[in-house]
Design a protein around this motif. Structure first.
Motif, PDB file in Angstrom:
ATOM      1  N   PRO A   3       0.825  -1.212   0.000  1.00 11.77           N
ATOM      2  CA  PRO A   3       0.000   0.000   0.000  1.00 11.77           C
ATOM      3  C   PRO A   3       0.862   1.267   0.000  1.00 11.77           C
ATOM      4  O   PRO A   3       1.962   1.289   0.544  1.00 11.77           O
ATOM      5  CB  PRO A   3      -0.818  -0.101   1.293  1.00 11.77           C
ATOM      6  N   ASN A   4       0.335   2.304  -0.625  1.00  8.61           N
ATOM      7  CA  ASN A   4       1.008   3.607  -0.644  1.00  8.61           C
ATOM      8  C   ASN A   4       0.970   4.170   0.779  1.00  8.61           C
ATOM      9  O   ASN A   4      -0.105   4.362   1.337  1.00  8.61           O
ATOM     10  CB  ASN A   4       0.271   4.532  -1.617  1.00  8.61           C
ATOM     11  N   PRO A   5       2.117   4.468   1.399  1.00  7.53           N
ATOM     12  CA  PRO A   5       2.114   4.965   2.775  1.00  7.53           C
ATOM     13  C   PRO A   5       1.606   6.408   2.903  1.00  7.53           C
ATOM     14  O   PRO A   5       1.306   6.862   4.009  1.00  7.53           O
ATOM     15  CB  PRO A   5       3.574   4.846   3.212  1.00  7.53           C
ATOM     16  N   THR A   6       1.496   7.120   1.798  1.00  6.58           N
ATOM     17  CA  THR A   6       1.002   8.500   1.845  1.00  6.58           C
ATOM     18  C   THR A   6      -0.010   8.750   0.724  1.00  6.58           C
ATOM     19  O   THR A   6       0.204   9.597  -0.141  1.00  6.58           O
ATOM     20  CB  THR A   6       2.158   9.509   1.749  1.00  6.58           C
ATOM     21  N   PRO A   7      -1.147   8.010   0.747  1.00  5.50           N
ATOM     22  CA  PRO A   7      -2.133   8.221  -0.308  1.00  5.50           C
ATOM     23  C   PRO A   7      -2.775   9.604  -0.187  1.00  5.50           C
ATOM     24  O   PRO A   7      -2.817  10.192   0.898  1.00  5.50           O
ATOM     25  CB  PRO A   7      -3.169   7.123  -0.054  1.00  5.50           C
ATOM     26  N   LEU A   8      -3.266  10.107  -1.301  1.00  5.54           N
ATOM     27  CA  LEU A   8      -3.947  11.392  -1.307  1.00  5.54           C
ATOM     28  C   LEU A   8      -5.400  11.194  -0.882  1.00  5.54           C
ATOM     29  O   LEU A   8      -6.111  10.384  -1.473  1.00  5.54           O
ATOM     30  CB  LEU A   8      -3.900  12.032  -2.691  1.00  5.54           C
ATOM     31  N   VAL A   9      -5.816  11.903   0.140  1.00  6.44           N
ATOM     32  CA  VAL A   9      -7.202  11.893   0.604  1.00  6.44           C
ATOM     33  C   VAL A   9      -7.695  13.330   0.556  1.00  6.44           C
ATOM     34  O   VAL A   9      -7.068  14.230   1.119  1.00  6.44           O
ATOM     35  CB  VAL A   9      -7.318  11.337   2.041  1.00  6.44           C
ATOM     36  N   GLN A 119     -17.248  20.568  24.955  1.00  6.81           N
ATOM     37  CA  GLN A 119     -17.225  21.967  24.539  1.00  6.81           C
ATOM     38  C   GLN A 119     -17.064  22.077  23.025  1.00  6.81           C
ATOM     39  O   GLN A 119     -16.416  21.226  22.409  1.00  6.81           O
ATOM     40  CB  GLN A 119     -16.057  22.707  25.213  1.00  6.81           C
ATOM     41  N   PRO A 120     -17.608  23.117  22.417  1.00 12.08           N
ATOM     42  CA  PRO A 120     -17.344  23.354  20.992  1.00 12.08           C
ATOM     43  C   PRO A 120     -15.828  23.428  20.747  1.00 12.08           C
ATOM     44  O   PRO A 120     -15.102  24.070  21.504  1.00 12.08           O
ATOM     45  CB  PRO A 120     -18.012  24.696  20.716  1.00 12.08           C
ATOM     46  N   GLY A 121     -15.361  22.712  19.742  1.00  8.13           N
ATOM     47  CA  GLY A 121     -13.940  22.729  19.415  1.00  8.13           C
ATOM     48  C   GLY A 121     -13.094  21.746  20.196  1.00  8.13           C
ATOM     49  O   GLY A 121     -11.885  21.658  19.960  1.00  8.13           O
ATOM     50  N   GLU A 122     -13.687  20.989  21.095  1.00 16.27           N
ATOM     51  CA  GLU A 122     -12.924  20.009  21.871  1.00 16.27           C
ATOM     52  C   GLU A 122     -12.562  18.819  20.988  1.00 16.27           C
ATOM     53  O   GLU A 122     -13.350  18.372  20.165  1.00 16.27           O
ATOM     54  CB  GLU A 122     -13.755  19.536  23.064  1.00 16.27           C
ATOM     55  N   ARG A 123     -11.350  18.308  21.161  1.00 17.89           N
ATOM     56  CA  ARG A 123     -10.933  17.108  20.434  1.00 17.89           C
ATOM     57  C   ARG A 123     -11.592  15.903  21.119  1.00 17.89           C
ATOM     58  O   ARG A 123     -11.328  15.651  22.291  1.00 17.89           O
ATOM     59  CB  ARG A 123      -9.419  16.983  20.420  1.00 17.89           C
ATOM     60  N   ILE A 124     -12.444  15.187  20.371  1.00 21.66           N
ATOM     61  CA  ILE A 124     -13.244  14.134  21.004  1.00 21.66           C
ATOM     62  C   ILE A 124     -12.985  12.732  20.471  1.00 21.66           C
ATOM     63  O   ILE A 124     -13.420  11.754  21.079  1.00 21.66           O
ATOM     64  CB  ILE A 124     -14.747  14.436  20.879  1.00 21.66           C
ATOM     65  N   ALA A 125     -12.345  12.614  19.330  1.00 21.18           N
ATOM     66  CA  ALA A 125     -12.094  11.297  18.742  1.00 21.18           C
ATOM     67  C   ALA A 125     -10.875  11.414  17.849  1.00 21.18           C
ATOM     68  O   ALA A 125     -10.308  12.501  17.688  1.00 21.18           O
ATOM     69  CB  ALA A 125     -13.311  10.827  17.945  1.00 21.18           C
ATOM     70  N   GLN A 126     -10.481  10.285  17.279  1.00 18.43           N
ATOM     71  CA  GLN A 126      -9.355  10.305  16.360  1.00 18.43           C
ATOM     72  C   GLN A 126      -9.679   9.464  15.131  1.00 18.43           C
ATOM     73  O   GLN A 126     -10.510   8.560  15.186  1.00 18.43           O
ATOM     74  CB  GLN A 126      -8.062   9.860  17.024  1.00 18.43           C
ATOM     75  N   LEU A 127      -9.020   9.813  14.044  1.00 15.91           N
ATOM     76  CA  LEU A 127      -9.265   9.181  12.755  1.00 15.91           C
ATOM     77  C   LEU A 127      -7.995   8.488  12.293  1.00 15.91           C
ATOM     78  O   LEU A 127      -6.958   9.129  12.121  1.00 15.91           O
ATOM     79  CB  LEU A 127      -9.696  10.235  11.733  1.00 15.91           C
ATOM     80  N   LEU A 128      -8.086   7.175  12.109  1.00 12.70           N
ATOM     81  CA  LEU A 128      -6.952   6.351  11.710  1.00 12.70           C
ATOM     82  C   LEU A 128      -7.216   5.778  10.320  1.00 12.70           C
ATOM     83  O   LEU A 128      -8.232   5.122  10.102  1.00 12.70           O
ATOM     84  CB  LEU A 128      -6.763   5.206  12.717  1.00 12.70           C
ATOM     85  N   PHE A 129      -6.319   6.019   9.386  1.00 13.11           N
ATOM     86  CA  PHE A 129      -6.425   5.449   8.047  1.00 13.11           C
ATOM     87  C   PHE A 129      -5.762   4.078   8.045  1.00 13.11           C
ATOM     88  O   PHE A 129      -4.679   3.912   8.607  1.00 13.11           O
ATOM     89  CB  PHE A 129      -5.769   6.365   7.013  1.00 13.11           C
TER      90      PHE A 129
END
Length: 162
Positions: A3-9, A119-129
């Protein structure tokens, strides 16, 4: 196939406040996932035992690659310290999904436990490709190779058979 380690998303910003709060980014040079922000207009209280709430992330993605997917995961500290977890454990984003990413947030604290205020703008989750393998399935009457493993749900070494 490697797999391409830096695919374009492609990333579409749906909530302009992200430009002030910070666009999704890796927080360190070795971070595996991007943080997702709560794009809400006012603080949100999650009571213990209440149904999960969908929280907009303010972004949409287009991966456009059948060998790529994204997972929405909880942030470890919020789950450990406050009891904030994802209502669906892990969210799967398919490569052809292009609507806003929503985070299903749930307060796992027991009834009578503390509420969680987001709160608005709080970091609440993470996204893993993650890479996706799409094997061809072949229907067979019997498997072509033997296996010593049979049973499930703790069958290896526990004396419990499937």
């Amino acid at each position: 196939m490697t797999p391409n380690p830096t695919p374009l998303v492609e990333l579409k910003i749906l909530d302009p406040r992200l430009r002030d709060w910070g666009l999704p980014a890796y927080q360190t040079s070795m971070a595996a996932a991007l943080d997702l922000f709560a794009c809400i207009d006012a603080e949100l209280t999650l009571d213990p035992g209440a149904p999960a709430q969908l929280i907009p992330s303010g972004i949409a993605l287009h991966m456009a690659d059948a060998h790529l997917a994204a997972l929405v995961l909880p942030r470890s500290g919020l789950g450990h310290r406050k009891g904030l977890v994802l209502g669906n454990a892990v969210g799967l984003i398919d490569a052809d999904y292009t609507d806003q990413l929503l985070v299903s947030a749930w307060n796992r604290n027991p009834p009578g436990g503390p509420a969680i205020v987001i709160q608005p703008g709080e970091r609440i989750a993470q996204l893993l490709f993650v890479p996706v393998v799409r094997p061809q399935l072949a229907e067979v009457a019997a498997f072509s190779r033997p296996s010593q493993r049979q049973g499930g749900f703790g069958s290896t070494g526990s004396g419990v058979e499937g």
